[in-house]
Write a protein that holds these residues in place. Structure first.
Motif, mmCIF file in Angstrom:
data_model
loop_
_atom_site.group_PDB
_atom_site.id
_atom_site.type_symbol
_atom_site.label_atom_id
_atom_site.label_comp_id
_atom_site.label_asym_id
_atom_site.label_seq_id
_atom_site.Cartn_x
_atom_site.Cartn_y
_atom_site.Cartn_z
ATOM 1 N N ALA A 5 -2.877 -2.281 3.611
ATOM 2 C CA ALA A 5 -1.690 -3.196 3.226
ATOM 3 C C ALA A 5 -2.194 -4.719 3.595
ATOM 4 C CB ALA A 5 -0.289 -2.691 3.755
ATOM 5 N N ASP A 6 -2.765 -4.867 4.558
ATOM 6 C CA ASP A 6 -3.226 -6.265 4.882
ATOM 7 C C ASP A 6 -4.476 -6.714 4.086
ATOM 8 O OD1 ASP A 6 -2.937 -8.408 6.970
ATOM 9 O OD2 ASP A 6 -5.048 -7.831 7.640
ATOM 10 N N GLN A 7 -5.420 -5.832 3.550
ATOM 11 C CA GLN A 7 -6.214 -6.150 2.660
ATOM 12 C C GLN A 7 -5.789 -6.758 1.283
ATOM 13 O OE1 GLN A 7 -9.478 -6.930 3.020
ATOM 14 N NE2 GLN A 7 -9.832 -7.509 0.862
ATOM 15 N N ALA A 8 -4.635 -5.957 0.950
ATOM 16 C CA ALA A 8 -3.833 -6.063 -0.351
ATOM 17 C C ALA A 8 -3.049 -7.615 -0.054
ATOM 18 C CB ALA A 8 -2.969 -5.347 -0.580
ATOM 19 N N LEU A 9 -2.628 -7.630 0.942
ATOM 20 C CA LEU A 9 -2.120 -9.150 1.150
ATOM 21 C C LEU A 9 -3.202 -10.252 1.007
ATOM 22 C CD1 LEU A 9 0.378 -10.924 2.053
ATOM 23 C CD2 LEU A 9 -0.504 -10.434 4.470
ATOM 24 N N TYR A 10 -4.178 -9.927 1.683
ATOM 25 C CA TYR A 10 -5.401 -11.046 1.476
ATOM 26 C C TYR A 10 -5.452 -11.130 -0.099
ATOM 27 C CZ TYR A 10 -9.868 -12.822 1.610
ATOM 28 O OH TYR A 10 -11.197 -13.832 1.387
ATOM 29 N N GLU A 11 -5.763 -10.180 -0.950
ATOM 30 C CA GLU A 11 -5.843 -10.369 -2.271
ATOM 31 C C GLU A 11 -4.701 -10.953 -3.021
ATOM 32 O OE1 GLU A 11 -8.786 -9.533 -3.611
ATOM 33 O OE2 GLU A 11 -9.454 -8.183 -2.250
ATOM 34 N N ALA A 12 -3.480 -10.840 -2.645
ATOM 35 C CA ALA A 12 -2.299 -11.605 -3.013
ATOM 36 C C ALA A 12 -2.274 -13.157 -2.731
ATOM 37 C CB ALA A 12 -1.011 -10.928 -2.576
ATOM 38 N N CYS A 65 0.893 -1.171 -0.173
ATOM 39 C CA CYS A 65 -0.033 0.167 0.039
ATOM 40 C C CYS A 65 0.869 1.119 -0.220
ATOM 41 C CB CYS A 65 -1.151 -0.053 1.072
ATOM 42 S SG CYS A 65 -1.988 1.306 1.433
ATOM 43 N N ARG A 66 0.548 2.100 -0.922
ATOM 44 C CA ARG A 66 1.480 3.520 -1.106
ATOM 45 C C ARG A 66 0.563 4.591 -0.993
ATOM 46 N NH1 ARG A 66 2.339 6.367 -5.784
ATOM 47 N NH2 ARG A 66 4.297 7.827 -5.620
ATOM 48 N N THR A 67 1.043 5.390 -0.048
ATOM 49 C CA THR A 67 0.262 6.911 -0.039
ATOM 50 C C THR A 67 1.184 7.891 -0.033
ATOM 51 O OG1 THR A 67 -1.277 8.256 1.430
ATOM 52 C CG2 THR A 67 0.707 6.766 2.429
ATOM 53 N N SER A 68 0.600 9.155 -0.818
ATOM 54 C CA SER A 68 1.278 10.265 -0.719
ATOM 55 C C SER A 68 0.423 11.395 -0.484
ATOM 56 C CB SER A 68 1.895 10.464 -2.293
ATOM 57 O OG SER A 68 0.420 10.697 -3.190
#
Length: 372
Positions: free
Chosen positions: A352-359, A336-339
């Motif tokens: 980021a944890d949700q992105a890990l779940y998707e991965a 997860c990236r934020t600016s």
């Protein structure tokens, strides 16, 4: 024997800065107290000469005493003013002011006592004795400065008044000087020992604090320390282009423990930690945040760069061996990236944890990146 004496007098290099700072701080207070006492006593003596003496300044003796009192009073005022003026200067400058004032006060008392004996050869050496002992008690000096100060005071006193002293008084004077010097040297040595002990305690506390922040198995940050590191990075990321959080979960780690044993599992965790440090050497923080879960926080990385790092990590993990046999280990990665300013760590972590779940849902060895 000489070695023990040298060790007693020596200030080790590693404690000198702290010793000097402590010495300066202690002497600043001591000289303030001494100066206040001087103001009180010398103002009284000046008033006594000017107004309570029947002859006032009419005699040479009164004029000499009056000059001596004024000199000490002005020296005390000058010492306080100089200490304030150089309080932000180097240690050497501040110590020169303190030592100069101390040496002047000591030699002034030597001269006054010598003049008293010149006027009355049957007089006492109480002023000299008081000054010698007071300097040893109130002023902290390194051994070299103490030796020089006491040698100057003793030599000057003998030069000015030695002929007026009977052998018994001279012996007592010499003994008192040695005692005063011993007090000064012992005080300095004790200060060195105390400073060294404080530094050792501080070093141990820093090491303990570091251990409290480290995962004992991998040497990476533990979850608490990593969370604080990542939150701090987000708090200050307004001046950085972006902050990226990566969460890594080892694939098949339970099977490794079950089939190859926990020693192999520990080996895999340590190797995974080393691989993370090698792939992300400029990470703001890398931590083990769960049993087989790791995380890294990066500043300024783009999503493609983070994904490229993930592929490098996968390649390194495939090289892990145990007992000369390859270990089937990989990892899934959520990125997860934020600016945007104002994004909190918990918000970034959930994404980021949700992105890990998707991965992980996409299969082993996959990564998924999102941006918030």
């Amino acid at each position: 024997m000489l070695g023990r004496i040298a060790a007693f007098l020596r200030i080790p290099q590693e404690v000198r800065p702290a010793y000097w700072e402590e010495t300066l701080a202690r002497n600043q207070v001591s000289l303030l107290i001494i100066s206040i006492m001087i103001f009180g006593m010398e103002l009284f003596n000046i008033v006594n000469v000017l107004f309570l003496s029947s002859s006032g300044l009419g005699t040479r003796n009164n004029r000499i005493y009056f000059s001596l009192y004024c000199a000490l009073l002005l020296a005390a005022a000058l010492a306080l003013a100089l200490q304030r003026a150089v309080r932000r200067r180097s240690r050497g400058v501040r110590w020169a002011v303190q030592y100069g004032a101390t040496l002047f006060f000591l030699l002034w008392h030597v001269c006054v006592n010598a003049y008293d004996l010149y006027r009355s050869p049957d007089g006492e050496v109480g002023i000299y004795v008081t000054a010698i002992l007071a300097i040893g008690v109130f002023i902290q000096m390194p051994s070299g400065y103490s030796l020089l100060s006491y040698a100057l005071a003793y030599g000057l006193f003998l030069t000015l008044a030695g002929r007026s002293l009977p052998s018994g008084s001279l012996l007592n004077l010499t003994f008192t000087t040695i005692v005063g010097l011993a007090v000064a040297l012992t005080r300095s040595s004790n200060a060195v020992v105390m400073t060294a002990q404080r530094q050792e305690i501080q070093q141990m506390n820093r090491q303990l604090q570091a251990l409290l922040q480290k995962d004992p198995l991998t040497g990476l940050l533990n979850k608490t320390a990593f969370d604080a590191c990542a939150a701090c990075q987000l708090d200050g990321h307004e001046s950085a282009p972006s902050v990226t959080l990566l969460i890594f979960d080892l694939d098949g780690f339970k099977q490794i423990n079950d089939q190859l044993g926990h020693p192999c599992g520990d080996h895999v965790l340590r190797e995974a930690a080393r691989a993370l440090e090698a792939v992300f050497p400029d990470a703001a923080g890398i931590g083990r945040i769960g049993g087989d879960e790791f995380a890294a926080v990066l500043s300024g990385e783009t999503a493609p760069e983070a994904e490229a790092g993930g592929r490098q990590l996968q390649a390194r993990l495939r090289k892990i061996v145990w007992l000369d046999e390859p270990v089937p280990v990989g990892c899934s990665i959520g990125i997860c990236r934020t600016s945007r300013a104002g994004v909190g760590y918990h918000q970034l972590y959930r994404a980021a944890d949700q992105a890990l779940y998707e991965a992980k849902a996409a299969g082993k060895g996959c990564s998924h990146a999102v941006r918030i």
